[in-house]
Design a protein around this motif. Structure first.
Motif, PDB file in Angstrom:
ATOM      1  N   PRO A   1       1.542   1.099  -6.487  1.00  0.00           N
ATOM      2  CA  PRO A   1       2.128  -0.202  -6.154  1.00  0.00           C
ATOM      3  C   PRO A   1       1.041  -1.279  -6.123  1.00  0.00           C
ATOM      4  CG  PRO A   1       2.992   1.492  -4.681  1.00  0.00           C
ATOM      5  CD  PRO A   1       1.899   2.135  -5.493  1.00  0.00           C
ATOM      6  N   ASN A   2       1.370  -2.450  -6.613  1.00  0.00           N
ATOM      7  CA  ASN A   2       0.426  -3.575  -6.536  1.00  0.00           C
ATOM      8  C   ASN A   2       0.182  -3.945  -5.079  1.00  0.00           C
ATOM      9  OD1 ASN A   2       0.189  -3.790  -9.284  1.00  0.00           O
ATOM     10  ND2 ASN A   2       1.364  -5.652  -9.489  1.00  0.00           N
ATOM     11  N   GLN A   3      -1.044  -4.318  -4.784  1.00  0.00           N
ATOM     12  CA  GLN A   3      -1.386  -4.715  -3.418  1.00  0.00           C
ATOM     13  C   GLN A   3      -1.827  -6.171  -3.366  1.00  0.00           C
ATOM     14  OE1 GLN A   3      -3.956  -1.934  -1.235  1.00  0.00           O
ATOM     15  NE2 GLN A   3      -3.566  -0.434  -2.841  1.00  0.00           N
ATOM     16  N   VAL A   4      -1.547  -6.786  -2.240  1.00  0.00           N
ATOM     17  CA  VAL A   4      -2.086  -8.115  -1.942  1.00  0.00           C
ATOM     18  C   VAL A   4      -2.809  -8.034  -0.605  1.00  0.00           C
ATOM     19  CG1 VAL A   4      -1.568 -10.533  -1.497  1.00  0.00           C
ATOM     20  CG2 VAL A   4      -0.259  -9.272  -3.215  1.00  0.00           C
ATOM     21  N   MET A   5      -4.073  -8.377  -0.617  1.00  0.00           N
ATOM     22  CA  MET A   5      -4.872  -8.393   0.600  1.00  0.00           C
ATOM     23  C   MET A   5      -4.902  -9.823   1.129  1.00  0.00           C
ATOM     24  SD  MET A   5      -7.931  -6.006  -0.953  1.00  0.00           S
ATOM     25  CE  MET A   5      -8.126  -4.840   0.381  1.00  0.00           C
ATOM     26  N   HIS A   6      -4.881  -9.960   2.438  1.00  0.00           N
ATOM     27  CA  HIS A   6      -4.862 -11.292   3.048  1.00  0.00           C
ATOM     28  C   HIS A   6      -6.144 -11.550   3.836  1.00  0.00           C
ATOM     29  CE1 HIS A   6      -0.559 -10.865   2.164  1.00  0.00           C
ATOM     30  NE2 HIS A   6      -0.521 -12.169   2.181  1.00  0.00           N
TER      31      HIS A   6
ATOM     32  N   MET B   1      -7.864 -10.143   7.709  1.00  0.00           N
ATOM     33  CA  MET B   1      -7.280  -8.874   8.158  1.00  0.00           C
ATOM     34  C   MET B   1      -8.368  -7.823   8.395  1.00  0.00           C
ATOM     35  SD  MET B   1      -4.032  -9.220   8.545  1.00  0.00           S
ATOM     36  CE  MET B   1      -3.295  -7.571   8.509  1.00  0.00           C
TER      37      MET B   1
ATOM     38  N   TYR C   1      -8.691  -4.858   7.688  1.00  0.00           N
ATOM     39  CA  TYR C   1      -9.009  -3.882   6.642  1.00  0.00           C
ATOM     40  C   TYR C   1     -10.038  -4.413   5.642  1.00  0.00           C
ATOM     41  CZ  TYR C   1      -5.199  -6.549   4.359  1.00  0.00           C
ATOM     42  OH  TYR C   1      -4.388  -7.539   3.865  1.00  0.00           O
TER      43      TYR C   1
ATOM     44  N   ALA D   1       6.630  -0.763   9.374  1.00  0.00           N
ATOM     45  CA  ALA D   1       6.591  -1.473   8.095  1.00  0.00           C
ATOM     46  C   ALA D   1       7.946  -2.085   7.808  1.00  0.00           C
ATOM     47  CB  ALA D   1       6.211  -0.505   6.970  1.00  0.00           C
TER      48      ALA D   1
ATOM     49  N   GLN E   1       5.746  -3.539   3.081  1.00  0.00           N
ATOM     50  CA  GLN E   1       4.730  -4.222   3.886  1.00  0.00           C
ATOM     51  C   GLN E   1       4.454  -3.424   5.142  1.00  0.00           C
ATOM     52  OE1 GLN E   1       6.654  -8.085   4.348  1.00  0.00           O
ATOM     53  NE2 GLN E   1       6.017  -8.699   2.300  1.00  0.00           N
ATOM     54  N   VAL E   2       3.359  -2.708   5.110  1.00  0.00           N
ATOM     55  CA  VAL E   2       2.951  -1.918   6.271  1.00  0.00           C
ATOM     56  C   VAL E   2       2.093  -2.809   7.163  1.00  0.00           C
ATOM     57  CG1 VAL E   2       1.791   0.177   7.052  1.00  0.00           C
ATOM     58  CG2 VAL E   2       2.914   0.135   4.802  1.00  0.00           C
ATOM     59  N   GLN E   3       2.469  -2.915   8.420  1.00  0.00           N
ATOM     60  CA  GLN E   3       1.689  -3.757   9.327  1.00  0.00           C
ATOM     61  C   GLN E   3       0.232  -3.299   9.362  1.00  0.00           C
ATOM     62  OE1 GLN E   3       2.559  -6.555  10.718  1.00  0.00           O
ATOM     63  NE2 GLN E   3       0.507  -6.798  11.581  1.00  0.00           N
ATOM     64  N   GLY E   4      -0.662  -4.227   9.140  1.00  0.00           N
ATOM     65  CA  GLY E   4      -2.081  -3.915   9.213  1.00  0.00           C
ATOM     66  C   GLY E   4      -2.688  -3.424   7.913  1.00  0.00           C
ATOM     67  N   GLN E   5      -1.885  -3.302   6.871  1.00  0.00           N
ATOM     68  CA  GLN E   5      -2.402  -2.884   5.557  1.00  0.00           C
ATOM     69  C   GLN E   5      -2.096  -3.968   4.525  1.00  0.00           C
ATOM     70  OE1 GLN E   5      -1.030   0.998   4.386  1.00  0.00           O
ATOM     71  NE2 GLN E   5      -1.457   1.904   6.384  1.00  0.00           N
ATOM     72  N   PRO E   6      -2.768  -3.914   3.381  1.00  0.00           N
ATOM     73  CA  PRO E   6      -2.400  -4.857   2.323  1.00  0.00           C
ATOM     74  C   PRO E   6      -0.920  -4.724   1.980  1.00  0.00           C
ATOM     75  CG  PRO E   6      -4.460  -3.735   1.762  1.00  0.00           C
ATOM     76  CD  PRO E   6      -3.916  -3.064   2.999  1.00  0.00           C
ATOM     77  N   ASN E   7      -0.283  -5.847   1.734  1.00  0.00           N
ATOM     78  CA  ASN E   7       1.120  -5.807   1.313  1.00  0.00           C
ATOM     79  C   ASN E   7       1.241  -5.116  -0.047  1.00  0.00           C
ATOM     80  OD1 ASN E   7       2.031  -7.145   3.564  1.00  0.00           O
ATOM     81  ND2 ASN E   7       2.432  -9.077   2.547  1.00  0.00           N
ATOM     82  N   GLN E   8       2.312  -4.366  -0.203  1.00  0.00           N
ATOM     83  CA  GLN E   8       2.520  -3.684  -1.475  1.00  0.00           C
ATOM     84  C   GLN E   8       3.790  -4.178  -2.167  1.00  0.00           C
ATOM     85  OE1 GLN E   8       2.086   0.673  -1.357  1.00  0.00           O
ATOM     86  NE2 GLN E   8       1.154   0.440   0.650  1.00  0.00           N
ATOM     87  N   VAL E   9       3.756  -4.138  -3.487  1.00  0.00           N
ATOM     88  CA  VAL E   9       4.962  -4.372  -4.278  1.00  0.00           C
ATOM     89  C   VAL E   9       5.141  -3.182  -5.205  1.00  0.00           C
ATOM     90  CG1 VAL E   9       6.087  -5.851  -5.977  1.00  0.00           C
ATOM     91  CG2 VAL E   9       4.695  -6.875  -4.182  1.00  0.00           C
TER      92      VAL E   9
ATOM     93  N   ALA F   1       7.247  -6.499  10.984  1.00  0.00           N
ATOM     94  CA  ALA F   1       6.117  -5.707  10.469  1.00  0.00           C
ATOM     95  C   ALA F   1       5.738  -6.096   9.040  1.00  0.00           C
ATOM     96  CB  ALA F   1       6.453  -4.219  10.533  1.00  0.00           C
ATOM     97  N   GLY F   2       4.472  -6.370   8.870  1.00  0.00           N
ATOM     98  CA  GLY F   2       3.943  -6.624   7.539  1.00  0.00           C
ATOM     99  C   GLY F   2       4.143  -8.034   7.016  1.00  0.00           C
TER     100      GLY F   2
END
Lengths: 392, 392, 392, 392
Positions: A302-307, A310, A312, C282, C297-305, D267-268
């Motif tokens: 899955p594509n990720q977006v980092m903010h 955060m 991580y 999430a 979207q898992v809380q605390g991790q990069p958002n995923q698509v 979440a997320g």
């Protein structure tokens, strides 16, 4: 996370040359330098070619009237007489004056922060580099968006191998604000940019794409260009020989390739600059239109977006964070970050702290030199029929 | 708006050659042709190099067992004996067989719909064009996404001058599914694509970017390439001389310029193809990742997004609409649209209706020829050191 | 992956009631049913209240003229006389006729596929459910977008605990196409929707939000509403008592809460329906405006698509895939998927294959009943001053 | 456009109470106040409940050690003795102390800038309002994102009738950073927010959604709530009676309706607050995740996106612009804008310039009072079984 607390023993005494009332970029310099009042104090200025307007502006910003100078020569001469004279100047004048002002400031023993593109030729940049080294002074270059924390994240991830072996670098800085020539005719801020005597050998390549080129060097410090091809156009004919659109291809040592597109005739585009680095496993992509997001795309996942902000993220990215996650950051935070690093470098230089200097990542004289060198190669290619040239 | 009602007097008797059980693209052909059952009836097939598997598949799709043939030769021979024999065949076999099958079908008096890239050389395409003209038969090329209504909108707006004079054409078809070589080794659908004997002189240029190249011709029918430069790479060395990444620069007659980026090593990218046309007043941009939206960006005005199916669109765009505004359309509707136009062309040809043929916009033999010609020029440039070549 | 091969021994003999030339949704039924020609054959019709127009339309679609009937009664009567009479009918008429036509068809021994909202009352739905069970017949309900593969993905991930304990369900189906009353006055497709005699006790709640409500049940099969509050408005007063905007709050058993917003006065909105499920770890979010993407979207991790067609998806999602990754799917694929499941259910029913029926997930009579029940509770709440009501 | 030049005769002498080294919001206050050094000078502080840490922090920021006070009482007492004592204090302490500090500061003749939610009760807010009026002092409230120029654009367009008659207001401020209770346990910045003694009668409603509520009042100054329903949850049970999630419905005078969703368990979610105003002709939508864009969606026309800094914007929006089009602005610019307006208000108040005060739009004591009033009504509704209550 940065909260404005002092990073250096005391704020530096700082002056601006250029960047006065009518200048949009001048405000970015001031916002960057004065963000926290712990890195710089603005004590003098030579803001404007119209000396009276410049003085009035300086006074309005809180500078003592007697330190609002008519021009940079007067500023350097008079400040040299003061015990509390300026320690560092920022140069936000048209390109054609960067070299002489920088040289004069360095010769006056003053550190320099200068707009891009630094100079007209890499020979000039080499001379200034030698001069700065001899004098033990810092020259910083305001690649304004290069201070964004997520670029440090990008650098860290590439260094860690998160994207595998680098294969392609896709660079872009485009907008459409010069799709017609009205600003060329009526805007003082634009007129000189299309005059080779003042702007130098390029328009959009130097004016905007050097930003993105530096970002590519920031996140890919190991990458070396071997050869390059530049094809440039003047869609508004009066701009010739300066280009309002340019397409560059690059071959890097080791087999990676790259593209740059610089344009001010990309009508209606509102997303400015973008960098995408493609590796054998994944890609990373960042755009200054949405600077708080970093796309991390692993092939087959899955594509990720980092903010930004955060936990991580890499420590190097979090170190430059100011507002925290969810709190949108923009261009001003990036300027504040690079100005802070200039101050840390200058202070380390003053204190002779070579260790601090050696591991500080910021747009220094080498970054400025590399930008000019890149432009020279682009122009050489373009002027030889848009052919491949060995990178010199 | 299209609702499936017949556009031609009766459905055409249609067969598929290739595109069997393991083929992903085969299903797109069938979905396109059989969308409404008023344009085509699937009456015969030679689906597979494994004749038994092909027959089983055909029967499962409802084809009479005796018309599920072992190969295209048998199909052409046997169908020629029937009064109700096939009138049109679709060819979804590897590239290296397109020419011989197309020629054989035309010689058998059968219309042809063929996958891209059409053939290996433009000389072959010229021969086939002459043959088709002599026989009075249609050759259509399945540039699959070119049937989207918003591309007709783009064409209409450019023709009306909504973006001013065209200055730059930015083209891209990239993905990352071949970032490593596992598919080259293990997937029958991929193996042949990196074998020059079967795929022809290119991999990604022919396999994907011909789609986007045709779209550029569809929306900009007047634009002529004058010269071109292609720089291509084989990041997976075993693919050489075929490229898995290519960057093309183009100079058009009249001063406009263009870029194409074709890649199957753009790791993690999920947005496929994109076209942006930049004019002196505005830009238009369309991507097949979000095909129902057309960006219209007028310099100095709020950016606009136009949506498929809306009454403000040009009549030519609304004519090809199927689902209506708010109802997301995808690739399948585009295939259905081009297959419908093939049927209309074939039917007009059968009826001798030259007027209908003359104003029908669809990917015909010329579109196929132009794609092959573009590839030839790209390869010629790449093979001569990635230099500029005059477009031939 | 689906490629059109038969899933049932032979195509079902199918007829449409309503959904003729002027109907937008009629084409969706036909596109869904006839996608592959291996699940249904369209053999009869009663397309239109204007019988002549309906016959002409049916003939144009390829139906034998003698099986293009004047109305549903004639269709049921005449087809009953044939050995090859229809086995299943689809009902795409205004809401007020669903009940009588469904009952008549079931009494004629014919399976039914019916538009939503199924009936006016849950009592009617209970009767039909009992009748269908007695007759051993299937009733399917065309919640059109519920067949998208990524909804199966959402269901699977929630079931596996990927988002933790469910806390909130955020639902929305809104557009702005009835922001004014012009369609109420001039469009035959719209007029009846604001007439309680024909539309039933709701406008937008039934017309659009039942889709999203069903999707919430599909992805959250365990969730039970305990109480509900509905606040509805008629911004175009002539629509009263029917609403053109409604806001619903829900309390689920176990402490989770939910919201639904249904509207046809959300001026300028082009993104239709959306579901977001928030868990303790999430969230998952899907919108039919971009149906090929699922936000994870898992809380605390990069958002995923997550993207449709990718190997990392659950087997249940991949089973319903048609075009493959990168190839944009839309509403039509979803209709094809639910129509295929109706066919599988009907065929299983005909063959007495209870095992197949028991694990087939599709919008059946219970899904239709639950939709009507939800509407009843909404109306009861709204009519009692928009107060909380226990879910009955 | 703002460039830092003085808007008032001289910078105000300013102190901070709370907001020290560990506070994230404290830095936003300082960044806002000190953006240009022409509106405020930071001359004193009582930064921290740990006096020593607070003093160290203040010194590090450049405050004279003797003006780094132990607590607000000492600050007020000592500064009162100085001729150059502070003129305005900012209060960034936990909610429960706002009232007493504000009252004490006003009684000491000092203007106040205070965090939201202002106080626990509207009665307190009314008392403070009366006190401030009696003293001729300003009370500003730091609704931090309300200073964004595009909100002025929204206000201007609604006032001009660009969206027609307002029908619905959709409000949201949600995130997921409290999806679990770890911060409740381990973060000093979070602990007090779930303690009713310190936080007051709400958690997320007051902590975040008052921002969005104020924005709704800013862009819709005429809209009056008539009744309201609030349903709130404590998904982390230890937070009860304070909510970590709340859903509010509103009925406005004249028939418009509204929704608010406040949550810290989404979440997320990384997109914070959003406001959409739906009119009879069009909608306007703004989100602080992408604050430089304003969606303008006219029903039946292409969707539009307006960008900050563009000449087509209303003069009121351009007046608050700082960086210019293409140069991404964030939260910091918004804080700078509201702090500048506080300074203008205070200076006007000092000079008795009532005309300037009367047409200055900023979050004043009334905005703070309305926020508290809204919370009171929400709690009253929630505590009476989530029923409708008349707005008091």
């Amino acid at each position: 996370m940065l909260n404005g607390e002092r990073q250096i023993p005391r704020p530096l005494r700082w002056a601006m040359i250029g960047g006065g009332r009518l200048s949009q970029v001048g405000y970015k310099h001031r916002s960057g330098a004065l963000r926290d009042n712990t890195a710089y104090q603005m004590v003098a200025s030579a803001f404007d070619i119209d000396a009276e307007r410049g003085r009035d502006f300086g006074v309005n910003l809180g500078i003592a009237p007697e330190r609002c100078y008519d021009n940079y020569r007067q500023l350097l001469a008079e400040e040299a007489k003061r015990e509390d004279g300026v320690e560092v100047v920022s140069i936000a004048t048209p390109n054609g004056t960067h070299y002489e002002i920088t040289r004069a400031a360095l010769n006056a023993g003053i550190h320099v922060i200068c707009e891009k593109p630094l100079f007209f030729t890499s020979a000039e940049a080499q001379q200034i580099k030698a001069l700065a080294e001899k004098k033990g002074l810092i020259v910083g270059v305001t690649y304004g968006f290069s201070g964004h924390p997520l670029l440090m994240q990008m650098r860290a991830m590439i260094a860690k191998g998160d994207i595998g072996e680098v294969r392609m670098v896709e660079l872009q800085y485009t907008h459409g604000f010069n799709a017609n020539d009205s600003a060329d005719k009526f805007s003082d801020a634009q007129k000189w940019r299309v005059d080779p005597q003042v702007a130098g050998p390029t328009f959009v390549l130097g004016d905007i794409s050097t930003h993105t080129f530096y970002i590519s060097q920031l996140v890919l410090p190991e990458l070396q260009i071997e050869s390059l091809l530049c094809d440039r156009q003047s869609f508004i004919p009066s701009r010739a020989p300066l280009e309002d659109n340019a397409m560059v291809l690059m071959h890097y040592a080791g087999g990676a390739v790259g593209r740059m597109w610089a344009s001010s005739i990309n009508a209606g585009a509102m997303d400015s600059q973008c960098i995408r680095v493609i590796g054998s496993l994944a890609s990373l992509e960042w755009s200054d239109a949405n600077p708080g997001e970093l796309k991390y795309q692993v092939q087959g996942q899955p594509n990720q977006v980092m903010h930004h902000g955060m936990p991580y993220l890499d420590a190097s990215a979090l170190a430059d964070e100011r507002l925290g996650a969810l709190h949108t950051e923009g261009l001003a935070e990036s300027w504040a970050n690079i100005y802070l690093k200039f101050a840390i470098a200058i202070s380390a230089s003053q204190r002779g702290d070579k260790a601090r200097l050696s591991n500080l990542i910021y747009p220094d004289i080498n970054a400025g030199l590399e930008g000019v060198r890149w432009l020279e190669n682009c122009v050489r290619s373009a002027d030889s029929g848009s052919t491949w040239v060995n990178y010199q």
